[in-house]
Motif scaffolding. Structure first.
Motif, PDB file in Angstrom:
ATOM      1  N   LYS A 185       0.706  -1.230  -0.037  1.00  0.00           N
ATOM      2  CA  LYS A 185       0.138   0.079  -0.222  1.00  0.00           C
ATOM      3  C   LYS A 185       0.787   1.172   0.040  1.00  0.00           C
ATOM      4  CE  LYS A 185      -3.924  -2.072   2.514  1.00  0.00           C
ATOM      5  NZ  LYS A 185      -4.621  -2.103   3.746  1.00  0.00           N
ATOM      6  N   ARG A 186       1.849   1.214   0.759  1.00  0.00           N
ATOM      7  CA  ARG A 186       2.665   2.429   0.940  1.00  0.00           C
ATOM      8  C   ARG A 186       3.333   2.787  -0.371  1.00  0.00           C
ATOM      9  NH1 ARG A 186       3.548   5.386   6.008  1.00  0.00           N
ATOM     10  NH2 ARG A 186       2.023   4.083   7.453  1.00  0.00           N
ATOM     11  N   MET A 187       3.892   1.590  -1.211  1.00  0.00           N
ATOM     12  CA  MET A 187       4.372   1.872  -2.365  1.00  0.00           C
ATOM     13  C   MET A 187       3.311   2.006  -3.746  1.00  0.00           C
ATOM     14  SD  MET A 187       7.440  -1.128  -2.102  1.00  0.00           S
ATOM     15  CE  MET A 187       8.344  -0.407  -3.783  1.00  0.00           C
ATOM     16  N   GLY A 188       1.996   2.098  -3.263  1.00  0.00           N
ATOM     17  CA  GLY A 188       1.065   2.481  -4.560  1.00  0.00           C
ATOM     18  C   GLY A 188       0.237   1.415  -4.814  1.00  0.00           C
ATOM     19  N   TRP A 189       0.364   0.178  -4.549  1.00  0.00           N
ATOM     20  CA  TRP A 189      -0.552  -0.829  -4.701  1.00  0.00           C
ATOM     21  C   TRP A 189      -1.699  -0.730  -3.687  1.00  0.00           C
ATOM     22  CZ3 TRP A 189       1.988  -4.667  -8.224  1.00  0.00           C
ATOM     23  CH2 TRP A 189       3.329  -4.021  -8.527  1.00  0.00           C
ATOM     24  N   ALA A 194      -4.555  -4.543  -7.594  1.00  0.00           N
ATOM     25  CA  ALA A 194      -2.990  -4.209  -7.475  1.00  0.00           C
ATOM     26  C   ALA A 194      -2.510  -5.001  -6.437  1.00  0.00           C
ATOM     27  CB  ALA A 194      -2.882  -2.779  -7.298  1.00  0.00           C
ATOM     28  N   GLN A 195      -3.166  -5.134  -5.216  1.00  0.00           N
ATOM     29  CA  GLN A 195      -2.938  -5.902  -4.144  1.00  0.00           C
ATOM     30  C   GLN A 195      -2.525  -7.504  -4.531  1.00  0.00           C
ATOM     31  OE1 GLN A 195      -3.065  -5.175  -0.223  1.00  0.00           O
ATOM     32  NE2 GLN A 195      -1.983  -3.454  -1.355  1.00  0.00           N
ATOM     33  N   GLN A 196      -3.563  -8.078  -5.278  1.00  0.00           N
ATOM     34  CA  GLN A 196      -3.159  -9.467  -5.736  1.00  0.00           C
ATOM     35  C   GLN A 196      -1.979  -9.621  -6.670  1.00  0.00           C
ATOM     36  OE1 GLN A 196      -4.750 -12.463  -4.920  1.00  0.00           O
ATOM     37  NE2 GLN A 196      -5.463 -11.358  -3.169  1.00  0.00           N
ATOM     38  N   LYS A 199       0.823  -9.325  -4.159  1.00  0.00           N
ATOM     39  CA  LYS A 199       1.163 -10.541  -3.596  1.00  0.00           C
ATOM     40  C   LYS A 199       1.552 -11.933  -4.387  1.00  0.00           C
ATOM     41  CE  LYS A 199      -1.322 -13.752  -0.345  1.00  0.00           C
ATOM     42  NZ  LYS A 199      -2.994 -14.222   0.091  1.00  0.00           N
ATOM     43  N   LYS A 200       0.983 -12.095  -5.555  1.00  0.00           N
ATOM     44  CA  LYS A 200       1.617 -13.058  -6.522  1.00  0.00           C
ATOM     45  C   LYS A 200       2.777 -12.847  -7.108  1.00  0.00           C
ATOM     46  CE  LYS A 200      -2.144 -15.297  -5.545  1.00  0.00           C
ATOM     47  NZ  LYS A 200      -2.172 -16.474  -4.366  1.00  0.00           N
ATOM     48  N   GLY A 201       3.266 -11.810  -7.055  1.00  0.00           N
ATOM     49  CA  GLY A 201       4.500 -11.225  -7.857  1.00  0.00           C
ATOM     50  C   GLY A 201       4.434 -11.639  -9.373  1.00  0.00           C
ATOM     51  N   TYR A 202       3.362 -10.947  -9.996  1.00  0.00           N
ATOM     52  CA  TYR A 202       3.178 -11.144 -11.370  1.00  0.00           C
ATOM     53  C   TYR A 202       4.378 -10.359 -12.045  1.00  0.00           C
ATOM     54  CZ  TYR A 202      -1.700 -12.564 -10.636  1.00  0.00           C
ATOM     55  OH  TYR A 202      -2.476 -13.482 -10.269  1.00  0.00           O
ATOM     56  N   LYS A 206       9.270  -5.656 -10.161  1.00  0.00           N
ATOM     57  CA  LYS A 206       8.699  -4.833  -9.171  1.00  0.00           C
ATOM     58  C   LYS A 206       8.883  -5.611  -7.842  1.00  0.00           C
ATOM     59  CE  LYS A 206       5.885  -2.102 -12.022  1.00  0.00           C
ATOM     60  NZ  LYS A 206       4.571  -1.765 -12.707  1.00  0.00           N
ATOM     61  N   LEU A 207       8.590  -7.131  -8.014  1.00  0.00           N
ATOM     62  CA  LEU A 207       8.747  -7.746  -6.958  1.00  0.00           C
ATOM     63  C   LEU A 207       9.849  -7.697  -5.944  1.00  0.00           C
ATOM     64  CD1 LEU A 207       7.434 -10.005  -4.854  1.00  0.00           C
ATOM     65  CD2 LEU A 207       8.133 -11.739  -6.605  1.00  0.00           C
ATOM     66  N   TRP A 208      10.903  -7.915  -6.806  1.00  0.00           N
ATOM     67  CA  TRP A 208      12.468  -7.665  -6.417  1.00  0.00           C
ATOM     68  C   TRP A 208      12.581  -6.322  -5.652  1.00  0.00           C
ATOM     69  CZ3 TRP A 208      16.939  -9.898  -5.067  1.00  0.00           C
ATOM     70  CH2 TRP A 208      17.995  -9.108  -4.795  1.00  0.00           C
ATOM     71  N   GLN A 209      12.078  -5.114  -6.155  1.00  0.00           N
ATOM     72  CA  GLN A 209      12.188  -3.931  -5.628  1.00  0.00           C
ATOM     73  C   GLN A 209      11.490  -3.893  -4.210  1.00  0.00           C
ATOM     74  OE1 GLN A 209      10.981  -1.122  -8.636  1.00  0.00           O
ATOM     75  NE2 GLN A 209      12.322  -1.886 -10.165  1.00  0.00           N
ATOM     76  N   MET A 210      10.314  -4.518  -4.197  1.00  0.00           N
ATOM     77  CA  MET A 210       9.607  -4.707  -3.004  1.00  0.00           C
ATOM     78  C   MET A 210      10.204  -5.260  -1.960  1.00  0.00           C
ATOM     79  SD  MET A 210       5.708  -5.883  -2.474  1.00  0.00           S
ATOM     80  CE  MET A 210       5.081  -4.770  -3.760  1.00  0.00           C
ATOM     81  N   ILE A 211      10.897  -6.426  -2.195  1.00  0.00           N
ATOM     82  CA  ILE A 211      11.704  -7.158  -1.253  1.00  0.00           C
ATOM     83  C   ILE A 211      12.873  -6.311  -0.594  1.00  0.00           C
ATOM     84  CG2 ILE A 211      13.116  -9.268  -0.794  1.00  0.00           C
ATOM     85  CD1 ILE A 211      10.983 -10.879  -2.527  1.00  0.00           C
ATOM     86  N   MET A 212      13.410  -5.615  -1.893  1.00  0.00           N
ATOM     87  CA  MET A 212      14.772  -4.959  -1.291  1.00  0.00           C
ATOM     88  C   MET A 212      14.334  -3.593  -0.441  1.00  0.00           C
ATOM     89  SD  MET A 212      17.584  -6.180  -2.647  1.00  0.00           S
ATOM     90  CE  MET A 212      18.461  -4.644  -1.948  1.00  0.00           C
ATOM     91  N   VAL A 213      13.321  -3.021  -0.704  1.00  0.00           N
ATOM     92  CA  VAL A 213      12.691  -1.891   0.155  1.00  0.00           C
ATOM     93  C   VAL A 213      12.623  -2.692   1.568  1.00  0.00           C
ATOM     94  CG1 VAL A 213      10.952  -0.486   0.588  1.00  0.00           C
ATOM     95  CG2 VAL A 213      11.559  -0.534  -1.527  1.00  0.00           C
ATOM     96  N   TYR A 214      11.902  -3.683   1.658  1.00  0.00           N
ATOM     97  CA  TYR A 214      11.491  -4.297   3.041  1.00  0.00           C
ATOM     98  C   TYR A 214      12.844  -4.767   3.601  1.00  0.00           C
ATOM     99  CZ  TYR A 214      10.866  -8.198   6.231  1.00  0.00           C
ATOM    100  OH  TYR A 214      11.008  -9.117   7.279  1.00  0.00           O
TER     101      TYR A 214
END
Length: 554
Positions: A185-189, A194-196, A199-202, A206-214
């Motif tokens: 949500k904080r990153m705009g999803w 968008a949330q799905q 979560k599913k890493g389509y 972007k999934l890699w970027q989210m994991i790096m931010v975390y």
């Protein structure tokens, strides 16, 4: 309690950069000058590179025009590869064994072909299945026959690109309810779709970027009190002191800190190290990352990659030194010779497929069209390169880019700073949004290792599981456990109908038949717990297939 959530208040920017340099594997802002005119971003340069600097040459052989959705068709493909590559098994004189890289469902089919296809050297007869082999041996006229496994020359290895993709998706599945939903949500999803998608890493990038931010944001927040303590005591912060002394004491004192420490410094850090090892061709780092992250597959519903992880580990431990050394040398390859652009063979093949498809005209191509393009691909590429040079047209080759995630990291740290008691002892064991976590999640690593041990016994010793809970995922939230309890209150007939409905939803006919047979032989007329475990496993597989469909992974 910290009243101002802005993370810059506790240390200076210079000190933050120092800590990032010490702890963070992926330097998001590093640049090195490769020449007097070009500035190139070299990723993971702090990791020793195993690439020799030579460009890896690829050769594409003629295709086999069958759908690899059955073991028999996979055997045709393996036979074609063996003949083309000069295996001594098929009369060649070049090789006695060969690596065959595949992922997901094809990996399981290759292993089944290796174990089920036999050849009688005496009778010149193919034997498919162990039943056929036993029947052949019982025949009096063939008691002195010499039978061999036809595909004993195959050394199956997993494609590291898809292995990493599934690692990240497994991590997202594990952490979604804990905190990743809030991070998305904080990153705009924000919308439901968008949330799905998050979560599913389509989108793998972007999934890699989210994991790096975390990873970076959570790590810096966990480092915050340690760095502050060192600054006040005028001591130099070091990784050894943080991991070996400070974190050990905090984990003993706080259940919450221990949970977050494992999730960040074991699983998220392992994913980062896996990518770093593949990119740099460092097999030691790749092996360490596999060990750190294997719980992600065994703690939840990922049956294909549970099997892949187990058998890949067994292959590395049991192979002769020559094969193991060869495997380590080619843990990843680079077509450009760049020390930080290594990739697995599966992604290398996908690149080749894209380069081949650009020469195919629109519409449904015939088998002859595919064969003509593949046989002339190198000549077509030479013509393309010459014309590009004459016309001064850039090839548009992408280079590594610096992706500035600092704003997202800061936003995530603010979100965590607002929950000032997140790592403290004596507070509720809840998600970032306040939902109760399941008590079993506290022992995720131990329970995942226990499940892995029983799966090893099943695969290698055919030992049945001691109870049905081995097949069930480790519950993350209290509501997830309650949902499972609802199934326990349902009748067996109701659960059986749900299982049949899930089986019918499988689009792959081979997989559908496989699960139908498993249901008849292993589940029917068994206790209710077996029905529930099978239903949960099947549900997880369907969710994984839906996640993979947009990327056409398998």
């Amino acid at each position: 309690p910290v009243t101002d959530p802005r993370p810059s208040e506790f240390v200076s920017n210079k000190e933050i950069q120092t800590i990032e340099k010490i702890f963070v594997q992926d330097r998001l802002a590093s640049q090195t000058t490769s020449s007097s005119t070009n500035t190139e971003y070299i990723r993971f340069e702090q990791v020793e590179s195993g690439h020799s600097g030579k460009k890896f040459q690829m050769k594409v052989i003629d295709p086999v025009f069958v759908n690899p959705n059955t073991v028999v068709n996979v055997a045709l493909i393996l036979r074609h590869i063996g003949i083309t590559c000069g295996l001594k098994r098929y009369g060649g004189d070049k090789r006695r064994w060969l690596f065959v890289c595949c992922d997901g469902l094809p990996y399981g089919m290759v292993r089944k072909a290796v174990s089920d296809f036999f050849y009688c050297v005496t009778c010149k007869m193919d034997l498919v299945g162990k039943e056929a082999l036993e029947a052949h041996k019982e025949n009096d006229s063939t008691q002195f026959c010499n039978t061999i496994r036809e595909f004993d020359w195959v050394v199956p290895i997993i494609g590291d690109g898809h292995y990493e993709m599934n690692l990240m998706r497994s991590f997202m599945d594990l952490k979604w309810d804990v905190c990743m939903k809030e991070l998305a949500k904080r990153m705009g999803w924000r919308s439901e779709s968008a949330q799905q998608s998050a979560k599913k890493g389509y989108d793998n990038h972007k999934l890699w970027q989210m994991i790096m931010v975390y990873f970076i944001g959570t790590m810096l927040e966990m480092l915050h009190p340690y760095v502050r303590k060192c600054v006040e005591a005028k001591l130099q912060p070091t990784p050894e002191d943080f991991i070996g002394h400070y974190s050990h004491e905090r984990c003993q004192a706080s259940v919450n800190f221990d949970m977050w420490f494992q999730l960040v410094f074991k699983y998220a850090f392992g994913i980062v190290n896996f990518r770093a090892g593949v990119r740099r061709g460092n097999w030691r780092l790749v092996d360490a990352a596999r060990f750190m992250t294997r719980d992600l597959f065994h703690g939840r519903n990922h049956p294909k990659y549970q099997e892949i992880e187990i058998f890949h580990d067994f292959l590395q431990r049991s192979s002769p030194p020559e094969i193991r050394d060869f495997m380590n040398t080619y843990v990843s390859v680079t077509k450009s010779g760049h020390p930080s652009r290594g990739q697995g063979f599966d992604f290398l093949l996908e690149e080749e497929n894209r380069s081949i498809k650009k020469w195919i005209s629109r519409g449904v191509a015939s088998d002859q069209d595919w064969q003509n393009v593949i046989r002339n691909k190198d000549h077509l590429q030479q013509i393309y390169d010459m014309m590009s040079q004459i016309l001064d047209i850039s090839d548009g080759a992408a280079s590594s880019k610096i992706i500035d995630l600092s704003a997202a990291i800061t936003e995530w740290r603010i979100c965590m700073r607002e929950n000032v008691t997140l790592f403290e002892e004596g507070h509720d064991f809840v998600t970032l949004s306040g939902e109760d976590l399941d008590f079993g999640f506290l022992h995720f690593a131990e329970e995942a290792e226990r499940k892995r041990g029983y799966r090893i016994l099943e695969h290698f010793l055919n030992q049945p599981y001691p109870d049905a809970t081995i097949r069930q995922p480790i519950f993350i939230t209290a509501s997830e456990r309650q949902e499972s309890t609802r199934l326990e209150k349902s009748t067996i007939n109701t659960i059986a109908l749900k299982i049949e409905d899930l089986i019918n939803q499988l689009s792959d006919s081979t997989m559908r038949e496989e699960f139908h047979q498993r249901y008849i032989k292993q589940v029917k007329r068994k206790p209710k717990a077996v029905y529930i475990a099978f239903f949960t496993e099947l549900e997880g597989i369907l969710q994984g297939l839906v996640a993979q469909a947009p990327d056409e992974m398998e």
